[in-house]
Motif scaffolding. Structure first.
Motif, PDB file in Angstrom:
ATOM      1  N   GLY A 183       0.839  -1.206   0.000  1.00 50.60           N
ATOM      2  CA  GLY A 183       0.000   0.000   0.000  1.00 50.60           C
ATOM      3  C   GLY A 183       0.868   1.248   0.000  1.00 50.60           C
TER       4      GLY A 183
ATOM      5  N   GLY B   9      -0.631   4.492   0.105  1.00 50.17           N
ATOM      6  CA  GLY B   9      -1.441   5.646   0.518  1.00 50.17           C
ATOM      7  C   GLY B   9      -0.680   6.374   1.624  1.00 50.17           C
ATOM      8  N   GLN B  10      -1.401   7.202   2.369  1.00 51.60           N
ATOM      9  CA  GLN B  10      -0.726   7.975   3.422  1.00 51.60           C
ATOM     10  C   GLN B  10      -0.032   7.061   4.438  1.00 51.60           C
ATOM     11  OE1 GLN B  10      -4.444   9.605   4.361  1.00 51.60           O
ATOM     12  NE2 GLN B  10      -4.733   8.446   6.228  1.00 51.60           N
ATOM     13  N   ALA B  11      -0.619   5.872   4.716  1.00 55.48           N
ATOM     14  CA  ALA B  11      -0.021   4.971   5.714  1.00 55.48           C
ATOM     15  C   ALA B  11       1.283   4.370   5.175  1.00 55.48           C
ATOM     16  CB  ALA B  11      -1.018   3.868   6.085  1.00 55.48           C
TER      17      ALA B  11
ATOM     18  N   ASP C  67       1.958  -1.208  -4.731  1.00 52.88           N
ATOM     19  CA  ASP C  67       0.559  -0.779  -4.732  1.00 52.88           C
ATOM     20  C   ASP C  67      -0.132  -1.217  -6.014  1.00 52.88           C
ATOM     21  OD1 ASP C  67      -1.925   0.844  -4.732  1.00 52.88           O
ATOM     22  OD2 ASP C  67      -0.994   1.787  -3.003  1.00 52.88           O
ATOM     23  N   ALA C  68      -1.383  -1.630  -5.869  1.00 50.31           N
ATOM     24  CA  ALA C  68      -2.165  -2.079  -7.022  1.00 50.31           C
ATOM     25  C   ALA C  68      -2.517  -0.923  -7.967  1.00 50.31           C
ATOM     26  CB  ALA C  68      -3.445  -2.742  -6.528  1.00 50.31           C
TER      27      ALA C  68
ATOM     28  N   ARG D 298     -12.425   9.237  -5.198  1.00 48.65           N
ATOM     29  CA  ARG D 298     -13.552   9.560  -4.316  1.00 48.65           C
ATOM     30  C   ARG D 298     -14.408  10.652  -4.963  1.00 48.65           C
ATOM     31  NH1 ARG D 298     -10.010   8.679   1.209  1.00 48.65           N
ATOM     32  NH2 ARG D 298     -10.488   6.459   1.359  1.00 48.65           N
TER      33      ARG D 298
ATOM     34  N   LEU E 279     -11.358  17.626   2.271  1.00 45.01           N
ATOM     35  CA  LEU E 279     -10.990  16.946   3.522  1.00 45.01           C
ATOM     36  C   LEU E 279     -11.581  17.667   4.730  1.00 45.01           C
ATOM     37  CD1 LEU E 279      -8.918  15.733   1.480  1.00 45.01           C
ATOM     38  CD2 LEU E 279      -7.371  15.494   3.427  1.00 45.01           C
ATOM     39  N   PHE E 280     -11.918  16.913   5.773  1.00 46.07           N
ATOM     40  CA  PHE E 280     -12.413  17.565   6.991  1.00 46.07           C
ATOM     41  C   PHE E 280     -11.255  18.017   7.877  1.00 46.07           C
ATOM     42  CE2 PHE E 280     -12.943  12.891   7.840  1.00 46.07           C
ATOM     43  CZ  PHE E 280     -11.964  12.742   8.806  1.00 46.07           C
ATOM     44  N   SER E 281     -10.047  17.503   7.589  1.00 45.93           N
ATOM     45  CA  SER E 281      -8.881  17.953   8.373  1.00 45.93           C
ATOM     46  C   SER E 281      -8.204  19.103   7.628  1.00 45.93           C
ATOM     47  CB  SER E 281      -7.904  16.798   8.594  1.00 45.93           C
ATOM     48  OG  SER E 281      -7.702  16.075   7.397  1.00 45.93           O
TER      49      SER E 281
ATOM     50  N   VAL F  32      -0.777  -7.333  -4.525  1.00 46.78           N
ATOM     51  CA  VAL F  32      -0.380  -8.550  -3.808  1.00 46.78           C
ATOM     52  C   VAL F  32      -1.575  -9.505  -3.830  1.00 46.78           C
ATOM     53  CG1 VAL F  32       0.403  -9.531  -1.626  1.00 46.78           C
ATOM     54  CG2 VAL F  32       1.279  -7.313  -2.390  1.00 46.78           C
TER      55      VAL F  32
ATOM     56  N   GLY G 146      -5.173   0.116   3.860  1.00 48.33           N
ATOM     57  CA  GLY G 146      -6.300   1.029   4.064  1.00 48.33           C
ATOM     58  C   GLY G 146      -7.404   0.463   4.921  1.00 48.33           C
TER      59      GLY G 146
ATOM     60  N   PHE H 208     -10.609   1.048   4.361  1.00 50.95           N
ATOM     61  CA  PHE H 208     -11.880   0.934   3.621  1.00 50.95           C
ATOM     62  C   PHE H 208     -11.690   0.057   2.397  1.00 50.95           C
ATOM     63  CE2 PHE H 208     -11.914   5.248   5.600  1.00 50.95           C
ATOM     64  CZ  PHE H 208     -12.791   4.921   6.611  1.00 50.95           C
TER      65      PHE H 208
ATOM     66  N   ALA I 120      -6.374   6.008  11.944  1.00 49.84           N
ATOM     67  CA  ALA I 120      -6.658   5.833  10.509  1.00 49.84           C
ATOM     68  C   ALA I 120      -6.696   7.180   9.804  1.00 49.84           C
ATOM     69  CB  ALA I 120      -7.975   5.095  10.315  1.00 49.84           C
ATOM     70  N   GLN I 121      -6.337   8.237  10.535  1.00 50.09           N
ATOM     71  CA  GLN I 121      -6.368   9.570   9.917  1.00 50.09           C
ATOM     72  C   GLN I 121      -4.959  10.081   9.638  1.00 50.09           C
ATOM     73  OE1 GLN I 121      -8.828  12.010  12.384  1.00 50.09           O
ATOM     74  NE2 GLN I 121     -10.602  10.698  12.030  1.00 50.09           N
ATOM     75  N   ILE I 122      -4.902  11.051   8.754  1.00 52.03           N
ATOM     76  CA  ILE I 122      -3.614  11.515   8.241  1.00 52.03           C
ATOM     77  C   ILE I 122      -2.692  11.950   9.380  1.00 52.03           C
ATOM     78  CG2 ILE I 122      -2.514  13.196   6.712  1.00 52.03           C
ATOM     79  CD1 ILE I 122      -5.493  13.363   5.428  1.00 52.03           C
TER      80      ILE I 122
HETATM   81  C1  LIG Z   1     -14.693   9.984   1.992  1.00 48.41           C
HETATM   82  C2  LIG Z   1     -13.544   9.978   2.982  1.00 48.41           C
HETATM   83  C3  LIG Z   1     -13.009  11.180   3.450  1.00 48.41           C
HETATM   84  C4  LIG Z   1     -11.950  11.187   4.345  1.00 48.41           C
HETATM   85  N1  LIG Z   1     -11.454  12.391   4.778  1.00 48.41           N
HETATM   86  C5  LIG Z   1     -10.441  12.416   5.666  1.00 48.41           C
HETATM   87  C6  LIG Z   1      -9.901  13.668   6.137  1.00 48.41           C
HETATM   88  O1  LIG Z   1     -10.377  14.732   5.785  1.00 48.41           O
HETATM   89  N2  LIG Z   1      -8.860  13.633   7.013  1.00 48.41           N
HETATM   90  C7  LIG Z   1      -8.320  12.465   7.470  1.00 48.41           C
HETATM   91  O2  LIG Z   1      -7.373  12.501   8.274  1.00 48.41           O
HETATM   92  N3  LIG Z   1      -8.821  11.270   7.057  1.00 48.41           N
HETATM   93  C8  LIG Z   1      -9.854  11.213   6.170  1.00 48.41           C
HETATM   94  N4  LIG Z   1     -10.346  10.000   5.753  1.00 48.41           N
HETATM   95  C9  LIG Z   1      -9.821   8.762   6.380  1.00 48.41           C
HETATM   96  C10 LIG Z   1      -8.440   8.283   5.824  1.00 48.41           C
HETATM   97  O3  LIG Z   1      -7.509   9.327   5.941  1.00 48.41           O
HETATM   98  C11 LIG Z   1      -8.513   7.817   4.359  1.00 48.41           C
HETATM   99  O4  LIG Z   1      -9.406   6.745   4.269  1.00 48.41           O
HETATM  100  C12 LIG Z   1      -7.147   7.371   3.760  1.00 48.41           C
HETATM  101  O5  LIG Z   1      -7.330   7.098   2.397  1.00 48.41           O
HETATM  102  C13 LIG Z   1      -6.542   6.121   4.424  1.00 48.41           C
HETATM  103  O6  LIG Z   1      -5.193   6.010   3.992  1.00 48.41           O
HETATM  104  P1  LIG Z   1      -4.408   4.620   3.942  1.00 48.41           P
HETATM  105  O7  LIG Z   1      -3.059   4.872   3.394  1.00 48.41           O
HETATM  106  O8  LIG Z   1      -4.502   3.948   5.255  1.00 48.41           O
HETATM  107  O9  LIG Z   1      -5.281   3.744   2.936  1.00 48.41           O
HETATM  108  P2  LIG Z   1      -5.653   4.033   1.411  1.00 48.41           P
HETATM  109  O10 LIG Z   1      -5.625   5.466   1.097  1.00 48.41           O
HETATM  110  O11 LIG Z   1      -6.926   3.267   1.194  1.00 48.41           O
HETATM  111  O12 LIG Z   1      -4.446   3.338   0.614  1.00 48.41           O
HETATM  112  C14 LIG Z   1      -4.285   1.925   0.591  1.00 48.41           C
HETATM  113  C15 LIG Z   1      -3.522   1.564  -0.658  1.00 48.41           C
HETATM  114  O13 LIG Z   1      -3.305   0.154  -0.644  1.00 48.41           O
HETATM  115  C16 LIG Z   1      -3.461  -0.353  -1.946  1.00 48.41           C
HETATM  116  N5  LIG Z   1      -3.798  -1.782  -1.864  1.00 48.41           N
HETATM  117  C17 LIG Z   1      -4.894  -2.336  -1.266  1.00 48.41           C
HETATM  118  N6  LIG Z   1      -4.840  -3.693  -1.365  1.00 48.41           N
HETATM  119  C18 LIG Z   1      -3.688  -3.986  -2.006  1.00 48.41           C
HETATM  120  C19 LIG Z   1      -3.059  -5.215  -2.404  1.00 48.41           C
HETATM  121  N7  LIG Z   1      -3.590  -6.415  -2.131  1.00 48.41           N
HETATM  122  N8  LIG Z   1      -1.878  -5.139  -3.092  1.00 48.41           N
HETATM  123  C20 LIG Z   1      -1.311  -3.926  -3.368  1.00 48.41           C
HETATM  124  N9  LIG Z   1      -1.862  -2.753  -3.012  1.00 48.41           N
HETATM  125  C21 LIG Z   1      -3.026  -2.770  -2.336  1.00 48.41           C
HETATM  126  C22 LIG Z   1      -4.548   0.505  -2.564  1.00 48.41           C
HETATM  127  O14 LIG Z   1      -4.444   0.516  -3.974  1.00 48.41           O
HETATM  128  C23 LIG Z   1      -4.256   1.873  -1.941  1.00 48.41           C
HETATM  129  O15 LIG Z   1      -3.478   2.689  -2.751  1.00 48.41           O
HETATM  130  C24 LIG Z   1     -11.402   9.956   4.829  1.00 48.41           C
HETATM  131  C25 LIG Z   1     -11.938   8.740   4.357  1.00 48.41           C
HETATM  132  C26 LIG Z   1     -13.001   8.746   3.451  1.00 48.41           C
HETATM  133  C27 LIG Z   1     -13.571   7.420   2.985  1.00 48.41           C
END
Ligand SMILES: Cc1cc2nc3c(=O)[nH]c(=O)nc-3n(C[C@H](O)[C@H](O)[C@H](O)COP(=O)(O)OP(=O)(O)OC[C@H]3O[C@@H](n4cnc5c(N)ncnc54)[C@H](O)[C@@H]3O)c2cc1C
Length: 344
Positions: free
Chosen positions: A11, A13-15, A34-35, A46, A52-54, A100, A129, A131, A327-329
């Motif tokens: 993954g 994303g931000q994490a 990442d996929a 999205r 963003l709310f933050s 993966v 992630g 979600f 789970a937030q940024i």
């Molecule tokens: C509508 C919405 C609004 C939000 N607004 C905010 C906000 O304002 N502030 C805040 O702090 N948080 C917010 N969040 C919460 C959170 O920050 C986000 O959900 C954020 O995207 C989570 O980041 P992440 O890196 O954990 O996961 P993701 O952003 O979901 O990234 C996960 C990554 O993993 C990859 N992946 C998944 N499965 C596999 C696999 N098997 N193999 C390879 N790659 C894979 C995906 O392609 C993706 O790129 C919001 C969430 C939502 C749903």
């Protein structure tokens, strides 16, 4: 081709990127896979109007402040582009278009079979992630062909829906924002099984995130009594919907229990007719690709602050991993830094 590394981060994303930032400060070899085909795609995909709310000063990853008014709120595309720049700036190695498909244990190491090669790693950080799999409840009559129905993850803009009234099911942040947007030119009903608790973006001219930090709410551990309460009552950030409800633009309904043609029935027996339904009813995990005994319990990760009992496996970015903002940024960095100490 087999690639041998110390740490595989799944993954970007931000994490994943925050983990990458801390790994860059060590001597370990690592790669993020990442996929998706562009960093930030989760955000780009999205709904169009998402802001963003933050605020920017609470939407920054460690080491790189988001440009722009720190008190202002970034758009989803702005945040996606920021993630991409972050990876470039810190030269975080990311291999995109690499899903993966299976993770297994072989001779004390981890083998990740992907859509784009195989990786062998001593440690794996799962940052896929919070979600992953859209959830729609099994309501009686759900297969009605008389109503247009989508999950909130498929919603992009109002023009996607046929004309007429809409029921949004789910009173969380997504459901309430989508309901507010749609109410500009149609009748909107919002069905929720619980009372919605609203908190304003700003109190006494300070961001709510500033208050949470200052009052040390963001540091309360997952095990604390207050956390158990907060887990059950995820508040909605922003007051827009509250005034739309007061003016009758959005009508609140109880829990949706059945659908018959275009008629929806609610828990209290009330009935309405609608043309569309948006199911803002959340997501479930999907770790079906992890084939390592002891890592999951009924598809849920077993962990303590992200550390699996299976040596070398870690989770990051899950809700309540260690604290309210895990789970937030802004809440991620503590968990990523903590995990970086446990790597083998
Ligand atoms: C509508 C919405 C609004 C939000 N607004 C905010 C906000 O304002 N502030 C805040 O702090 N948080 C917010 N969040 C919460 C959170 O920050 C986000 O959900 C954020 O995207 C989570 O980041 P992440 O890196 O954990 O996961 P993701 O952003 O979901 O990234 C996960 C990554 O993993 C990859 N992946 C998944 N499965 C596999 C696999 N098997 N193999 C390879 N790659 C894979 C995906 O392609 C993706 O790129 C919001 C969430 C939502 C749903």
């Amino acid at each position: 081709m087999n690639k041998n590394i110390d740490v595989l981060v799944i993954g970007s994303g931000q994490a994943g990127l925050t983990m990458g930032y801390y790994l860059q400060q060590t001597k370990r070899s690592f790669v993020l896979v990442d996929a998706c085909n562009q960093i930030g795609d989760v955000w780009r995909n999205r709904y169009d109007s998402l802001v963003l709310f933050s605020p920017r000063n609470y939407s920054s990853l460690p080491g790189m402040t988001m440009p722009g008014n720190p008190e202002g709120f970034p758009t989803k595309d702005e945040f996606a582009d920021y993630l991409e720049r972050f990876a470039k700036y810190f030269s975080i190695p990311v291999q995109l278009n690499t899903k993966v498909e299976r993770l297994e244990q072989v001779d004390g190491k981890y083998k990740a079979i992907t859509s784009n090669g195989t990786f062998m790693a001593t440690n794996v950080v799962v940052a896929t992630g919070p979600f992953q799999k859209p959830v729609i409840p099994k309501v009686k009559g759900i297969d009605s062909k008389r109503i247009f129905q989508i999950h909130s993850s498929e919603y992009r803009r109002p023009s996607q829906l046929p004309k007429g009234s809409v029921l949004v099911v789910g009173g969380g942040n997504s459901g309430t924002q989508i309901a507010a947007e749609l109410s500009k030119n149609r009748q909107v009903y919002l069905s929720t099984g619980h009372e919605i608790i609203f908190i304003p973006h700003r109190i006494l001219n300070r961001s709510i995130f500033w208050w949470l930090d200052t009052l040390r709410f963001s540091k309360i551990s997952v095990d604390a009594k207050l956390s158990q309460f907060l887990k059950k009552t995820e508040p909605v950030i922003g007051m827009e919907l509250k005034s739309l409800i007061a003016s009758g633009m959005v009508k609140i309904k109880e829990r949706t229990i059945s659908i018959h043609d275009q008629e929806i029935k609610f828990q209290d027996g009330a009935k309405i007719k609608v043309d569309s339904i948006i199911w803002a009813t959340g997501f479930d995990f999907d770790f079906s690709w992890i084939s390592i005994p002891g890592v999951l319990d009924h598809n849920k990760p077993i962990h303590q602050r992200g550390v699996s009992p299976v040596k070398g496996i870690f989770f990051l970015g899950l809700p309540w991993l260690s604290r309210v903002g895990s789970a937030q940024i802004n809440g991620l960095k503590h968990d990523a830094k903590f995990l970086s100490k446990y790597l083998n």
